[in-house]
Design a protein around this motif. Structure first.
Motif, PDB file in Angstrom:
ATOM      1  N   UNK A   3      42.633  -3.478   7.468  1.00 35.64           N
ATOM      2  CA  UNK A   3      43.252  -2.339   6.863  1.00 35.64           C
ATOM      3  C   UNK A   3      43.285  -1.316   8.019  1.00 35.64           C
ATOM      4  N   UNK A   4      44.417  -0.734   8.023  1.00 32.26           N
ATOM      5  CA  UNK A   4      44.481   0.443   9.394  1.00 32.26           C
ATOM      6  C   UNK A   4      45.519   1.494   9.155  1.00 32.26           C
ATOM      7  N   UNK A 300      38.931   3.686  -1.260  1.00 29.61           N
ATOM      8  CA  UNK A 300      37.548   2.994  -0.015  1.00 29.61           C
ATOM      9  C   UNK A 300      38.703   2.384   1.422  1.00 29.61           C
ATOM     10  N   UNK A 301      39.483   2.231   1.128  1.00 30.72           N
ATOM     11  CA  UNK A 301      40.512   1.643   2.234  1.00 30.72           C
ATOM     12  C   UNK A 301      40.681   2.232   3.442  1.00 30.72           C
ATOM     13  N   UNK A 304      38.207   4.472   5.440  1.00 33.25           N
ATOM     14  CA  UNK A 304      37.998   3.860   6.290  1.00 33.25           C
ATOM     15  C   UNK A 304      39.432   3.311   7.034  1.00 33.25           C
ATOM     16  N   UNK A 305      40.726   3.741   7.078  1.00 31.60           N
ATOM     17  CA  UNK A 305      41.574   3.429   7.707  1.00 31.60           C
ATOM     18  C   UNK A 305      42.042   4.624   8.595  1.00 31.60           C
ATOM     19  N   UNK A 306      41.322   5.262   8.663  1.00 30.39           N
ATOM     20  CA  UNK A 306      41.399   6.060  10.387  1.00 30.39           C
ATOM     21  C   UNK A 306      40.682   5.435  11.556  1.00 30.39           C
ATOM     22  N   UNK A 307      40.165   5.009  10.858  1.00 29.66           N
ATOM     23  CA  UNK A 307      39.081   3.284  12.284  1.00 29.66           C
ATOM     24  C   UNK A 307      38.266   5.140  12.953  1.00 29.66           C
ATOM     25  N   UNK A 308      37.911   4.424  13.862  1.00 31.02           N
ATOM     26  CA  UNK A 308      36.741   4.600  15.017  1.00 31.02           C
ATOM     27  C   UNK A 308      37.155   6.846  15.463  1.00 31.02           C
TER      28      UNK A 308
ATOM     29  N   UNK B  97      30.254   4.365   6.825  1.00 36.10           N
ATOM     30  CA  UNK B  97      31.750   3.887   6.766  1.00 36.10           C
ATOM     31  C   UNK B  97      33.069   4.476   7.410  1.00 36.10           C
ATOM     32  N   UNK B  99      32.237   5.880  11.133  1.00 38.99           N
ATOM     33  CA  UNK B  99      32.684   5.266  12.103  1.00 38.99           C
ATOM     34  C   UNK B  99      33.402   3.980  12.741  1.00 38.99           C
ATOM     35  N   UNK B 100      34.292   2.810  11.721  1.00 38.26           N
ATOM     36  CA  UNK B 100      34.303   2.072  11.312  1.00 38.26           C
ATOM     37  C   UNK B 100      35.407   2.151  11.284  1.00 38.26           C
ATOM     38  N   UNK B 101      36.383   0.781  11.384  1.00 39.67           N
ATOM     39  CA  UNK B 101      37.440   0.591  10.248  1.00 39.67           C
ATOM     40  C   UNK B 101      36.877   0.097   9.109  1.00 39.67           C
ATOM     41  N   UNK B 102      37.444   0.252   7.835  1.00 40.07           N
ATOM     42  CA  UNK B 102      37.059  -0.623   6.478  1.00 40.07           C
ATOM     43  C   UNK B 102      36.871  -1.955   6.528  1.00 40.07           C
TER      44      UNK B 102
END
Lengths: 314, 198
Positions: A3-4, A300-301, A304-308, B97, B99-102
């Motif tokens: 998921x991006x 949740x997705x 995290x979808x923002x990415x590092x 969570x 610092x990385x993609x899900x």
């Protein structure tokens, strides 16, 4: 499986794989809801704003509880009790919420494209909780989740969507999701509410309700959207009920394992009879339970979808 | 083989099972060695825990799940009864969570009571210790175990948290940039553990 995406604005732009990722993730979150301790720290320290410019009970409560179960802080914002009344624009309101360090904004608005509009200038993530008659992505995700859970698959199923298609964002999102996942979609309802133009999306359109439900594995009933209709699209609710309502006699014409769905709120005696709504083939309350799991998965997705990389620049 | 294919194969991060000519990838455990390590761990678990009925196994998704099942098989032979075995996904409890993609979330299934039990957490590789930290947090939501022990197939060092395994299959000195790849027949391929030098 990955998921991006930073936002969830519609189903139309998602791939089948992305939809499946949400459904798989939701399965794990459904299990969280069945535990004694129904909370996980995945969104600890994050702020989720429910910006509901159009009234909603079910979706707002579902998003609120989903965010709380992920340990996020939640602010509920409704148009009635806000500066909208004083003439503040949507853009200014959203900017103000972001100035309070909101991480995710869940928006419901009567105007099509409102979430897309916000996503163009906000740093926060935007989740569409229903925009006009356009899309209601989390409803389609929870509907497909429920179908997959009950039938074990989506591909190859006959799904009939019955009712007010023209004004329904639920219908549009469901059509996109079901077609992408390989189901056959039949639309049925009064001709004024089910224009043939939907055939261009890849659906079958019929005005014969008995024929529409005969081969269906899933019958998804939609509410008549009085609030969106500019003029009366059919003579009376009584006539709608007798011509298109799902009653016991019509239920007898369906396949014995056909299942009944409805996004709610249901109008008993209009699109669905009470005894059909409460029968064992009705999934209406399971949809509500699954809605919570799906919205947890989406939050949740998206988080995290923002990415590092993007986090690093903040 | 033309030059381009040869180079692609030399520099590829994955190698075919059985081909160890590349200096980058070193086989550190083969199938019999994995079997012996698990058998020894099972006997150590049996030795450490007198009351076998109090022991449950929980494999950490993904790598620990099959190893927990195998330990269950060996312990069944030692104790004469099966050991309740579950699996645990720690993605929702991770501390990275942001610092990385899900991460992909897999099902957690613990179909037994862990209250007052000795839970043996099972994972394939122990590295920073952060997965174990998340697993401990997650496990506490299911009850209050009497004790939690940790069994890992590989301990590769570089701990970032005060975490120590109770049962270790093999200690492997690694560089921080190395990758340890555990491959099990349940998920396709042979039972093999590789050290991939970057």
């Amino acid at each position: 499986m990955s998921w991006h995406r930073k936002h969830l604005l519609d189903i139309e732009s998602l791939t089948a794989e992305e939809i499946t990722t949400v459904l798989d993730t939701a399965r794990a979150f459904k299990a969280v809801g069945e535990r004694a301790i129904k909370k996980v720290p995945a969104l600890r320290g994050k702020t989720v704003v429910n910006l509901f410019v159009e009234p909603s009970t079910r979706t707002r409560i579902s998003f609120e509880l989903a965010a709380q179960r992920l340990t996020a802080d939640v602010i509920n914002f409704s148009a009635e009790a806000s500066s909208f009344k004083k003439g503040e624009t949507l853009k200014d309101t959203a900017r103000n919420l972001e100035a309070l360090n909101a991480d995710i904004i869940v928006i419901r608005h009567s105007a099509t494209g409102a979430p897309h509009f916000l996503s163009r200038f906000l740093n926060a993530s935007v989740i569409n909780a229903g925009d006009g008659a356009h899309e209601h992505p989390t409803q389609a995700l929870l509907d497909t989740f429920t179908i997959r859970e009950k039938k074990g698959k989506i591909a190859g199923l006959n799904v009939t969507i019955l009712g007010d298609i023209l004004y329904s964002r639920v219908a549009r999102s469901n059509i996109w999701a079901l077609l992408k996942l390989g189901a056959r979609v039949t639309l049925c309802g009064p001709a004024t509410l089910v224009p043939r133009v939907f055939e261009q999306m890849g659906c079958r359109v019929t005005y014969n309700v008995e024929e529409a439900i005969a081969q269906a594995d899933i019958i998804n009933l939609l509410r008549i959207q009085h609030e969106r209709q500019r003029q009366s699209m059919f003579p009376s609710l009584g006539e709608y009920s007798s011509l298109f309502g799902l009653n016991r006699a019509r239920l007898a014409l369906t396949k014995p394992d056909a299942l009944i769905m409805h996004p709610g709120p249901i109008n008993r005696g209009v699109e669905i009879d009470s005894e059909v709504a409460d029968c064992e083939r009705s999934l209406i309350l399971e949809q509500v339970t699954n809605g919570l799991a799906v919205r947890m998965a989406v939050l949740f997705l998206i988080n995290g979808g923002k990415g590092p990389q993007e986090v690093a620049t903040n | 083989m033309n030059k381009q294919n040869f180079l692609a194969e030399r520099t590829g991060s994955r190698c075919e099972p059985g081909r160890f000519f590349m200096s980058e990838t070193i086989l550190i455990l083969n199938a019999p060695a994995i079997e012996r390590a698990l058998t020894r761990i099972a006997h150590e678990i049996a030795e450490r825990n007198n009351v076998s009925a109090d022991v449950v196994l929980v494999g950490i998704q993904r790598g620990g799940v099959q190893l927990a099942e195998r330990l269950n098989g060996i312990l069944t032979g030692i104790w004469g009864h099966a050991v309740p075995t579950g699996n645990l996904d720690v993605s929702m409890h991770r501390d990275d969570l942001d610092q990385r993609l899900t991460p992909n979330v897999h099902p957690t299934l613990i179909p037994f009571n862990i209250n007052a039990k000795t839970v043996v957490l099972v994972d394939d590789v122990l590295f920073s210790g952060r997965t174990v930290r998340a697993a401990l947090d997650s496990l506490i939501d299911f009850g209050r175990p009497h004790r939690i022990q940790l069994a890992v197939l590989i301990d590769r060092g570089h701990r970032e948290l005060p975490v120590k395994a109770d049962f270790v299959g093999k200690n492997v000195p690694t560089a921080l940039t190395d990758n340890v790849r555990v491959q099990l027949k349940e998920t396709g391929g042979n039972d093999e553990v590789f050290l991939e030098k970057k």
